[in-house]
Scaffold this motif. Structure first.
Motif, short mmCIF file in Angstrom:
data_model
loop_
_atom_site.label_atom_id
_atom_site.label_comp_id
_atom_site.label_asym_id
_atom_site.label_seq_id
_atom_site.Cartn_x
_atom_site.Cartn_y
_atom_site.Cartn_z
N ALA A 107 -4.95 1.84 -0.64
CA ALA A 107 -4.74 2.02 -2.01
C ALA A 107 -4.91 3.46 -2.68
CB ALA A 107 -5.65 0.94 -2.78
N ARG A 108 -5.73 4.04 -2.81
CA ARG A 108 -6.40 5.59 -2.67
C ARG A 108 -5.37 6.12 -2.02
NH1 ARG A 108 -11.67 8.52 -0.04
NH2 ARG A 108 -9.23 9.13 1.87
N TYR A 109 -4.70 6.40 -0.93
CA TYR A 109 -3.28 7.59 -1.08
C TYR A 109 -2.04 6.74 -2.16
CZ TYR A 109 1.12 8.34 2.04
OH TYR A 109 2.96 8.49 1.81
N ILE A 110 -2.05 5.55 -2.13
CA ILE A 110 -0.68 5.23 -3.13
C ILE A 110 -1.25 5.67 -4.89
CG2 ILE A 110 0.70 3.82 -4.32
CD1 ILE A 110 0.48 1.86 -1.58
N GLU A 111 -1.96 5.70 -4.89
CA GLU A 111 -2.54 5.91 -6.57
C GLU A 111 -2.82 7.75 -6.12
OE1 GLU A 111 -6.04 3.93 -9.00
OE2 GLU A 111 -7.06 4.72 -6.07
N THR A 155 -5.71 -2.69 -7.46
CA THR A 155 -5.85 -1.11 -7.51
C THR A 155 -4.37 -0.43 -7.55
OG1 THR A 155 -7.72 -1.07 -6.98
CG2 THR A 155 -6.53 0.76 -6.44
N ILE A 156 -3.48 -1.17 -6.28
CA ILE A 156 -2.06 -0.47 -5.95
C ILE A 156 -1.41 -1.06 -7.06
CG2 ILE A 156 -0.11 -0.51 -4.73
CD1 ILE A 156 -2.15 -0.38 -2.58
N VAL A 202 9.31 6.75 -4.06
CA VAL A 202 9.83 5.30 -3.08
C VAL A 202 8.59 5.19 -2.71
CG1 VAL A 202 11.83 4.34 -1.39
CG2 VAL A 202 12.41 5.50 -3.91
N PHE A 203 8.20 4.19 -2.48
CA PHE A 203 7.44 3.68 -0.96
C PHE A 203 8.11 2.65 0.04
CE2 PHE A 203 4.27 4.47 -5.05
CZ PHE A 203 2.96 5.56 -4.94
N GLU A 204 8.09 3.22 0.71
CA GLU A 204 8.70 1.94 1.59
C GLU A 204 7.19 2.22 2.96
OE1 GLU A 204 11.02 3.91 6.61
OE2 GLU A 204 11.53 4.54 4.49
N ILE A 205 7.70 0.05 2.35
CA ILE A 205 6.55 -0.32 2.99
C ILE A 205 6.61 -1.38 4.34
CG2 ILE A 205 5.21 0.19 0.78
CD1 ILE A 205 6.25 -3.58 0.80
N ASN A 206 5.60 -1.09 4.72
CA ASN A 206 6.43 -2.51 6.22
C ASN A 206 4.07 -2.79 6.29
OD1 ASN A 206 6.39 -4.73 8.18
ND2 ASN A 206 6.84 -2.50 9.78
N THR A 207 4.01 -4.42 5.83
CA THR A 207 2.35 -4.74 5.89
C THR A 207 2.16 -6.05 5.57
OG1 THR A 207 0.79 -4.98 4.49
CG2 THR A 207 2.76 -4.66 3.18
N PRO A 208 1.43 -6.79 6.36
CA PRO A 208 1.46 -7.94 6.54
C PRO A 208 0.41 -8.25 5.63
CG PRO A 208 -0.26 -7.33 8.07
CD PRO A 208 0.68 -6.14 7.33
N GLY A 209 -0.67 -7.85 4.85
CA GLY A 209 -0.73 -8.11 4.25
C GLY A 209 -2.42 -7.86 4.05
N GLY A 210 -3.12 -8.06 3.15
CA GLY A 210 -4.55 -6.99 3.04
C GLY A 210 -5.57 -7.68 2.58
N LEU A 211 -6.36 -6.39 1.50
CA LEU A 211 -7.54 -6.82 1.11
C LEU A 211 -7.24 -7.00 -0.49
CD1 LEU A 211 -10.00 -4.73 2.61
CD2 LEU A 211 -9.97 -7.29 3.07
#
Length: 451
Positions: free
Chosen positions: A32-36, A67-68, A52-61
């Motif tokens: 979240a801090r990195y994207i902010e 925040t993002i 452009v945010f290239e993402i690969n994520t299973p999910g999270g908090l």
């Protein structure tokens, strides 16, 4: 001429830039801090055309996700979420982040969805309500006052509230970008997950792109609405700038992992234990202290259960006490049970969220290693304790010496290369040159008898 040079220089400086950042792994406070920070940097720079945010994520908090979403929704710079590379996914929190973007693109063989919320640390079986028919049979006397649905447990009521909130949020994000609101709601309520082709047909995403270059080509000339203004994306002759995590962000994101935190925690306790056994301040203490600090830094970024942490500490203490106290196995059994249960509940991981859980295999392996370690240390400790002292005055007992000065009954003998004052047993006279055996040490006098 000078003016022309200035204009050319100015035009070079304001040339548009495309930011390209990659997010790989669970959504946590560091991500979240990195994207902010990426968005803030782009806003400060002033000439960024697209992020452009290239993402690969299973999910999270959820907190990190919100925040993002807030940062993406409130920036005046167009944002594209690109689910890539092949086989990547934007699941759970990742689906919300994608829905908040101005453009969603997906690479082939990728997936998006499954945004249904899960409660941390709950027991799904325990929290289930009874079927309506079964509940009605148990409450026949109250059929007139009965509602159309059985009463919800506290956990179910809370889950329903969370689900309703997130479903409304997903629909709102989809509506803001003219996407499929029905799909967005089903993603939350029914945990549906969709591949790139179906997502494109259902108007969940705007673009399917093989790679980043193809993505930029397809975005060229695309119209988007941003704060009630139509923007036509002109990406021709725009340079791309890759923005990677800083070392500190990458390091913190790497340790913000339940398995890493657990491993650091155990290594920390091992180091501290060694330090107390050895005494003084040495490598084990320094190493253990660093591991514990890193473990606590990692744990404070994760949904931990304090009871689990306390049970782990209690288990280790009980196993250590087994070395010092004869309990006939009671402390060992208690320590193992406490340690295992503490490890199992240390992380309040959602059901199915393997990225926020400690595998049972890892817990078993660490438990076996810990027990073996404690017993090996205990074995050597007992062995050393029972071993005959071979240093200092006590180490001279039963040693052979040579009389250097006649014992009558006192005199001097040489033992282990050193000269000692000696006294014979029963005031016996022993001549110089004779061999004697040390039987006792009194102050600095050796009590000896003739060999």
């Amino acid at each position: 001429m000078f003016s022309i040079v200035l204009l050319i220089s100015f035009a070079t400086q304001i040339k548009g830039v495309i930011y390209h950042s990659k997010v790989d792994g669970p959504i946590d406070p560091i991500i979240a801090r990195y994207i902010e920070n990426t968005i803030l940097k782009a806003e400060r720079e002033g000439n960024v055309t697209l992020i452009v945010f290239e993402i690969n994520t299973p999910g999270g908090l959820v907190d990190s996700m919100e925040t993002i979403v807030k940062a993406i929704s409130n920036t005046h710079i167009p944002v594209c979420i690109y689910v890539a590379p092949k086989t990547a996914r934007a699941a759970s929190a990742g689906a919300f982040i994608a829905l908040s973007a101005d453009i969603i693109a997906m690479a082939p063989q990728t997936h998006i969805g499954a945004a249904h919320p899960v409660t941390m640390g709950s027991n799904p079986e325990k929290s289930k309500t009874k079927p309506w028919d079964e509940w009605l049979k148990e409450n026949k006397e109250d059929t007139k006052r009965v509602k159309r649905t059985p009463p919800l447990s506290n956990e179910d009521a809370m889950m329903e509230k969370i689900t309703n909130y997130l479903a409304a949020k997903a629909k709102s994000l989809a509506k803001a970008h003219n996407r499929n609101e029905t799909w967005a709601e089903k993603s939350v309520r029914e945990s549906i997950i969709t591949d790139e082709e179906q997502a494109y047909k259902d108007k969940v995403i705007e673009i399917i792109a093989e790679d980043f270059d193809e993505l930029i080509t397809k975005i060229q000339g695309l119209k988007i609405n941003k704060f009630n203004k139509e923007i036509i994306l002109d990406l021709e002759d725009k340079s791309t700038r890759e923005l990677e995590m800083s070392f500190s962000e990458y390091f913190l994101h790497s340790i913000a992992n339940p398995q890493v935190a657990y491993f650091l925690l155990i290594l920390g306790f091992f180091g501290i234990f060694f330090e107390f056994k050895a005494g003084g301040i040495g490598f084990p203490g320094v190493f253990g202290g660093i591991c514990l600090i890193l473990a606590f830094v990692s744990l404070q970024m994760l949904p931990i259960n304090i009871a689990g942490l306390l049970l782990i500490i209690l288990g280790i203490i009980l196993l250590i006490l087994e070395v010092k106290i004869v309990s006939y196995g009671i402390l060992t059994i208690g320590g193992i049970i406490s340690f295992v249960f503490g490890s199992m509940i240390l992380i309040d991981s959602p059901k199915g969220a393997t990225y926020y859980s400690i595998p049972m295999g890892m817990i078993s392996g660490v438990t076996v290693a810990l027990v073996l370690f404690i017993f090996i240390v205990g074995f050597f400790a007992v062995k050393i304790f029972r071993k005959k002292i071979e240093t200092g005055k006590e180490g001279l007992i039963d040693k052979i010496g040579i009389v250097k000065e006649r014992l009558a009954p006192s005199g001097y003998i040489r033992v282990e290369g050193e000269l000692w004052q000696a006294k014979s047993v029963n005031a016996e006279t022993i001549e110089a040159g004779a061999e004697v055996v040390v039987k006792e040490v009194q102050a600095r006098i050796l009590i000896v008898e003739k060999r």
